[in-house]
Design an enzyme around this catalytic site. Structure first.
Site, PDB file in Angstrom:
ATOM      1  N   ASP A  93      61.208  35.079  57.652  1.00  0.00           N
ATOM      2  CA  ASP A  93      59.790  34.981  57.323  1.00  0.00           C
ATOM      3  C   ASP A  93      59.622  34.063  56.110  1.00  0.00           C
ATOM      4  O   ASP A  93      60.382  34.131  55.142  1.00  0.00           O
ATOM      5  CB  ASP A  93      59.219  36.376  57.024  1.00  0.00           C
ATOM      6  CG  ASP A  93      57.694  36.388  57.045  1.00  0.00           C
ATOM      7  OD1 ASP A  93      57.125  37.021  57.949  1.00  0.00           O
ATOM      8  OD2 ASP A  93      57.075  35.758  56.154  1.00  0.00           O
ATOM      9  N   ILE A  94      58.600  33.228  56.158  1.00  0.00           N
ATOM     10  CA  ILE A  94      58.364  32.250  55.091  1.00  0.00           C
ATOM     11  C   ILE A  94      57.907  32.928  53.794  1.00  0.00           C
ATOM     12  O   ILE A  94      58.038  32.357  52.705  1.00  0.00           O
ATOM     13  CB  ILE A  94      57.317  31.208  55.575  1.00  0.00           C
ATOM     14  CG1 ILE A  94      57.465  29.891  54.838  1.00  0.00           C
ATOM     15  CG2 ILE A  94      55.898  31.738  55.491  1.00  0.00           C
ATOM     16  CD1 ILE A  94      56.682  28.747  55.488  1.00  0.00           C
ATOM     17  N   ASN A 147      52.376  44.232  63.791  1.00  0.00           N
ATOM     18  CA  ASN A 147      50.943  44.293  63.498  1.00  0.00           C
ATOM     19  C   ASN A 147      50.176  43.824  64.725  1.00  0.00           C
ATOM     20  O   ASN A 147      50.570  42.864  65.389  1.00  0.00           O
ATOM     21  CB  ASN A 147      50.622  43.396  62.298  1.00  0.00           C
ATOM     22  CG  ASN A 147      51.310  43.857  61.030  1.00  0.00           C
ATOM     23  OD1 ASN A 147      51.452  45.052  60.808  1.00  0.00           O
ATOM     24  ND2 ASN A 147      51.747  42.925  60.204  1.00  0.00           N
ATOM     25  N   VAL A 165      49.241  35.912  63.034  1.00  0.00           N
ATOM     26  CA  VAL A 165      49.744  34.920  63.992  1.00  0.00           C
ATOM     27  C   VAL A 165      49.680  35.544  65.382  1.00  0.00           C
ATOM     28  O   VAL A 165      50.280  36.593  65.635  1.00  0.00           O
ATOM     29  CB  VAL A 165      51.187  34.488  63.660  1.00  0.00           C
ATOM     30  CG1 VAL A 165      51.699  33.502  64.700  1.00  0.00           C
ATOM     31  CG2 VAL A 165      51.262  33.874  62.262  1.00  0.00           C
ATOM     32  N   HIS A 184      55.221  39.299  67.494  1.00  0.00           N
ATOM     33  CA  HIS A 184      56.393  39.184  66.624  1.00  0.00           C
ATOM     34  C   HIS A 184      56.716  40.531  66.019  1.00  0.00           C
ATOM     35  O   HIS A 184      55.833  41.328  65.724  1.00  0.00           O
ATOM     36  CB  HIS A 184      56.188  38.130  65.531  1.00  0.00           C
ATOM     37  CG  HIS A 184      54.917  38.274  64.764  1.00  0.00           C
ATOM     38  ND1 HIS A 184      53.700  37.857  65.258  1.00  0.00           N
ATOM     39  CD2 HIS A 184      54.658  38.798  63.534  1.00  0.00           C
ATOM     40  CE1 HIS A 184      52.756  38.105  64.372  1.00  0.00           C
ATOM     41  NE2 HIS A 184      53.314  38.683  63.311  1.00  0.00           N
ATOM     42  N   HIS A 194      58.504  42.274  62.885  1.00  0.00           N
ATOM     43  CA  HIS A 194      59.053  42.108  61.541  1.00  0.00           C
ATOM     44  C   HIS A 194      60.271  43.029  61.425  1.00  0.00           C
ATOM     45  O   HIS A 194      60.181  44.228  61.752  1.00  0.00           O
ATOM     46  CB  HIS A 194      58.046  42.546  60.472  1.00  0.00           C
ATOM     47  CG  HIS A 194      56.774  41.747  60.429  1.00  0.00           C
ATOM     48  ND1 HIS A 194      56.542  40.771  59.484  1.00  0.00           N
ATOM     49  CD2 HIS A 194      55.661  41.794  61.193  1.00  0.00           C
ATOM     50  CE1 HIS A 194      55.334  40.243  59.674  1.00  0.00           C
ATOM     51  NE2 HIS A 194      54.773  40.858  60.703  1.00  0.00           N
TER      52      HIS A 194
HETATM   53  P1  5GP Z   1      51.536  39.055  60.821  1.00  0.00           P
HETATM   54  O1  5GP Z   1      50.684  39.101  59.587  1.00  0.00           O
HETATM   55  O2  5GP Z   1      50.848  38.298  61.940  1.00  0.00           O
HETATM   56  O3  5GP Z   1      52.055  40.375  61.261  1.00  0.00           O
HETATM   57  O4  5GP Z   1      52.831  38.254  60.421  1.00  0.00           O
HETATM   58  C1  5GP Z   1      52.912  36.864  60.411  1.00  0.00           C
HETATM   59  C2  5GP Z   1      54.097  36.515  59.553  1.00  0.00           C
HETATM   60  O5  5GP Z   1      54.440  35.160  59.807  1.00  0.00           O
HETATM   61  C3  5GP Z   1      53.828  36.637  58.060  1.00  0.00           C
HETATM   62  O6  5GP Z   1      54.748  37.556  57.491  1.00  0.00           O
HETATM   63  C4  5GP Z   1      54.012  35.222  57.543  1.00  0.00           C
HETATM   64  O7  5GP Z   1      54.641  35.173  56.270  1.00  0.00           O
HETATM   65  C5  5GP Z   1      54.865  34.570  58.616  1.00  0.00           C
HETATM   66  N1  5GP Z   1      54.654  33.150  58.774  1.00  0.00           N
HETATM   67  C6  5GP Z   1      53.448  32.519  58.881  1.00  0.00           C
HETATM   68  N2  5GP Z   1      53.641  31.204  59.054  1.00  0.00           N
HETATM   69  C7  5GP Z   1      54.992  31.000  59.075  1.00  0.00           C
HETATM   70  C8  5GP Z   1      55.804  29.831  59.230  1.00  0.00           C
HETATM   71  O8  5GP Z   1      55.332  28.713  59.390  1.00  0.00           O
HETATM   72  N3  5GP Z   1      57.149  30.013  59.194  1.00  0.00           N
HETATM   73  C9  5GP Z   1      57.719  31.243  59.017  1.00  0.00           C
HETATM   74  N4  5GP Z   1      59.056  31.305  58.991  1.00  0.00           N
HETATM   75  N5  5GP Z   1      56.969  32.380  58.883  1.00  0.00           N
HETATM   76  C10 5GP Z   1      55.642  32.242  58.906  1.00  0.00           C
END
Ligand code: 5GP
Ligand code: ZN
Length: 114
Positions: free
Chosen positions: A30-31, A87, A96, A100, A102
């Site tokens: 994760d970024i 989520n 996103v 996915h 985590h």
């Molecule tokens: P969500 O909030 O949808 O459950 O999680 C999305 C996750 O994707 C977040 O933890 C966010 O840090 C990660 N993320 C968003 N954009 C990127 C990216 O371009 N590269 C990577 N490696 N992670 C990303």
């Protein structure tokens, strides 16, 4: 899907720190990590979120959990414990729109989530 960030990561069109990949799934760092180890495990297939999982995806979803456990062992926190988080939707904190998982480990994690 052509305009999906995680489809592009899975296809190698956007760079990421990939730690595992096979014909069905990709796992990458994760970024914006929320734990010492914070990986995202995604299906290569574009599934927007949990609401969109179909009967035919059962094997895929099982496989993702098997890979999560394998990565937890590799990262060394399988026995200490860890968390798999999915989520879903706006109130679930999904940002996103590509399914996915985590994988968070390496520290004690609080409960309940915010
Ligand atoms: P969500 O909030 O949808 O459950 O999680 C999305 C996750 O994707 C977040 O933890 C966010 O840090 C990660 N993320 C968003 N954009 C990127 C990216 O371009 N590269 C990577 N490696 N992670 C990303
Ligand atoms: Zn996608």
């Amino acid at each position: 899907m052509s305009d999906c960030l995680f489809c592009k990561i899975a296809a190698g069109q956007i760079s990421s720190d990939i730690v595992y990949s096979d014909e069905q799934v990709v796992a990458f760092k994760d970024i914006n990590p929320q734990a010492p180890v914070h990986l995202l495990i995604i299906p290569r297939k574009h599934i927007p979120n949990v609401n969109s999982i179909e009967e035919d995806d059962r094997t895929l979803i099982g496989h993702i959990h098997h890979i999560a456990a394998k990565l937890a062992k590799e990262q060394g926190f399988a026995d200490d414990g860890y968390r798999i988080v999915v989520n879903c939707g706006e109130q679930g904190g999904q940002t996103v729109m590509h399914l996915h998982f985590h994988l968070l480990g390496g520290r004690s994690l609080g409960w309940p989530p915010g």
